[in-house]
Design an enzyme around this catalytic site. Sequence first.
Site, short mmCIF file in Angstrom:
data_model
loop_
_atom_site.label_atom_id
_atom_site.label_comp_id
_atom_site.label_asym_id
_atom_site.label_seq_id
_atom_site.Cartn_x
_atom_site.Cartn_y
_atom_site.Cartn_z
N ASP A 1 -5.71 19.05 9.42
CA ASP A 1 -6.02 19.68 10.69
C ASP A 1 -5.17 20.92 10.94
O ASP A 1 -5.62 21.87 11.59
CB ASP A 1 -5.83 18.68 11.83
CG ASP A 1 -6.96 17.66 11.91
OD1 ASP A 1 -8.06 17.96 11.41
OD2 ASP A 1 -6.75 16.57 12.47
N ASN B 1 -6.29 23.20 19.95
CA ASN B 1 -5.84 21.83 20.24
C ASN B 1 -5.11 21.75 21.58
O ASN B 1 -5.59 21.12 22.52
CB ASN B 1 -4.92 21.31 19.15
CG ASN B 1 -5.60 20.34 18.22
OD1 ASN B 1 -6.81 20.13 18.31
ND2 ASN B 1 -4.84 19.73 17.32
N ARG C 1 17.39 15.84 27.79
CA ARG C 1 17.40 15.73 29.24
C ARG C 1 15.99 16.06 29.74
O ARG C 1 15.35 16.99 29.22
CB ARG C 1 18.41 16.72 29.83
CG ARG C 1 18.63 16.60 31.34
CD ARG C 1 19.49 17.73 31.85
NE ARG C 1 20.73 17.87 31.07
CZ ARG C 1 21.49 18.94 31.13
NH1 ARG C 1 21.16 19.96 31.90
NH2 ARG C 1 22.60 19.00 30.41
N ALA D 1 -5.06 14.42 19.32
CA ALA D 1 -3.82 14.84 18.66
C ALA D 1 -2.61 14.38 19.48
O ALA D 1 -2.51 13.21 19.84
CB ALA D 1 -3.85 16.36 18.46
N TYR D 2 -1.69 15.29 19.80
CA TYR D 2 -0.45 14.93 20.50
C TYR D 2 -0.74 14.25 21.84
O TYR D 2 -0.06 13.31 22.24
CB TYR D 2 0.37 16.21 20.70
CG TYR D 2 1.81 16.03 21.10
CD1 TYR D 2 2.41 14.76 21.20
CD2 TYR D 2 2.61 17.14 21.35
CE1 TYR D 2 3.74 14.62 21.56
CE2 TYR D 2 3.94 17.01 21.71
CZ TYR D 2 4.50 15.74 21.82
OH TYR D 2 5.82 15.61 22.17
N SER D 3 -1.75 14.71 22.54
CA SER D 3 -2.11 14.12 23.83
C SER D 3 -2.42 12.63 23.70
O SER D 3 -2.02 11.82 24.55
CB SER D 3 -3.31 14.85 24.43
OG SER D 3 -3.72 14.27 25.65
N LEU D 4 -3.10 12.25 22.64
CA LEU D 4 -3.42 10.84 22.41
C LEU D 4 -2.14 10.03 22.20
O LEU D 4 -1.99 8.93 22.74
CB LEU D 4 -4.35 10.70 21.20
CG LEU D 4 -4.78 9.28 20.82
CD1 LEU D 4 -5.56 8.62 21.95
CD2 LEU D 4 -5.61 9.30 19.54
#
Length: 286
Positions: free
Chosen positions: A74, A143, A154, A185-188
């Site tokens: 991807d 994406n 932090r 992708a990262y959101s999942l």
Amino acid sequence: MHRVGIIANPARPVVAGLIPELVRLVTSRSGKPTLAADLAASASEAVARGECVVVDSDERAVEGVDWVIAIGGDGTLLKTARLVGASGTPILGVNSGKLGFMMQTTPGDLGDALGRVFDGRYTLDKRLVLEGRIANDVFSALNDIVIDKGAICRVIELGIYINDEYVNDVMADGLIVSTPTGSTAYSLAAGGPILAPDMEAIVVSPICPHTLSNRAMVLAARDRIRIEVRADHPDLLLTVDGQENVVIQPGSTVELYRADHTIHLIRFTDRSFYDVLRTKLKWGER
């Protein structure tokens, strides 16, 4: 004659072995492959016969072509999408990586896939593109665009506004704003929902929020998002499609909205998005 751009990472052994066969397949259908010099080194005989157009960069390999073949995972397809930009040039993804959610075929099925494209037996998925702006700098993502706390362990405070209406202050490690394509992708991984790729929507997902009530939101694609960065430490990162990093400072404002253009991915009708989900996420296996 079809001019076909080829984008791949020449350092990968599977790519070096695949390029000569790919060039042969394209030229057998009276196509003209266009590829960068480092990739063309794998097809020296075809180059010597004048069957390829050799250029000095990947950027030039996608100029003036009818469609582009992206070989890899991807990440390679995301790179190719950035190269074609708003040109509307279709992209065929060939998965030689690991997951490959956006890739349509594999090296083993490449001959059949190319035959379909040359014969016009395919459809185009027009994928929503996200645009981001910090001051005068503009970025585009297929994406996602991510605001991250950087190297400091932090949480950061981010003020979220939608269509100029205040929504919430989020204390978190960061924030992911993704397209339907990026929802797998990262959101999942951050707990966001999976969206069908043809949905007109944008997903906003906090990364490890300090308050459990801060959850992912699904917005209309027409909505405009404004993020006010209220962290008290410098060197935060804004990352575009996991490939471009921009250092942002406290007090910065990030605007996010739907781009005017879409990315066109070549698709075959016998493989649906839900087939891909079952295969890639191993749904239904015991």
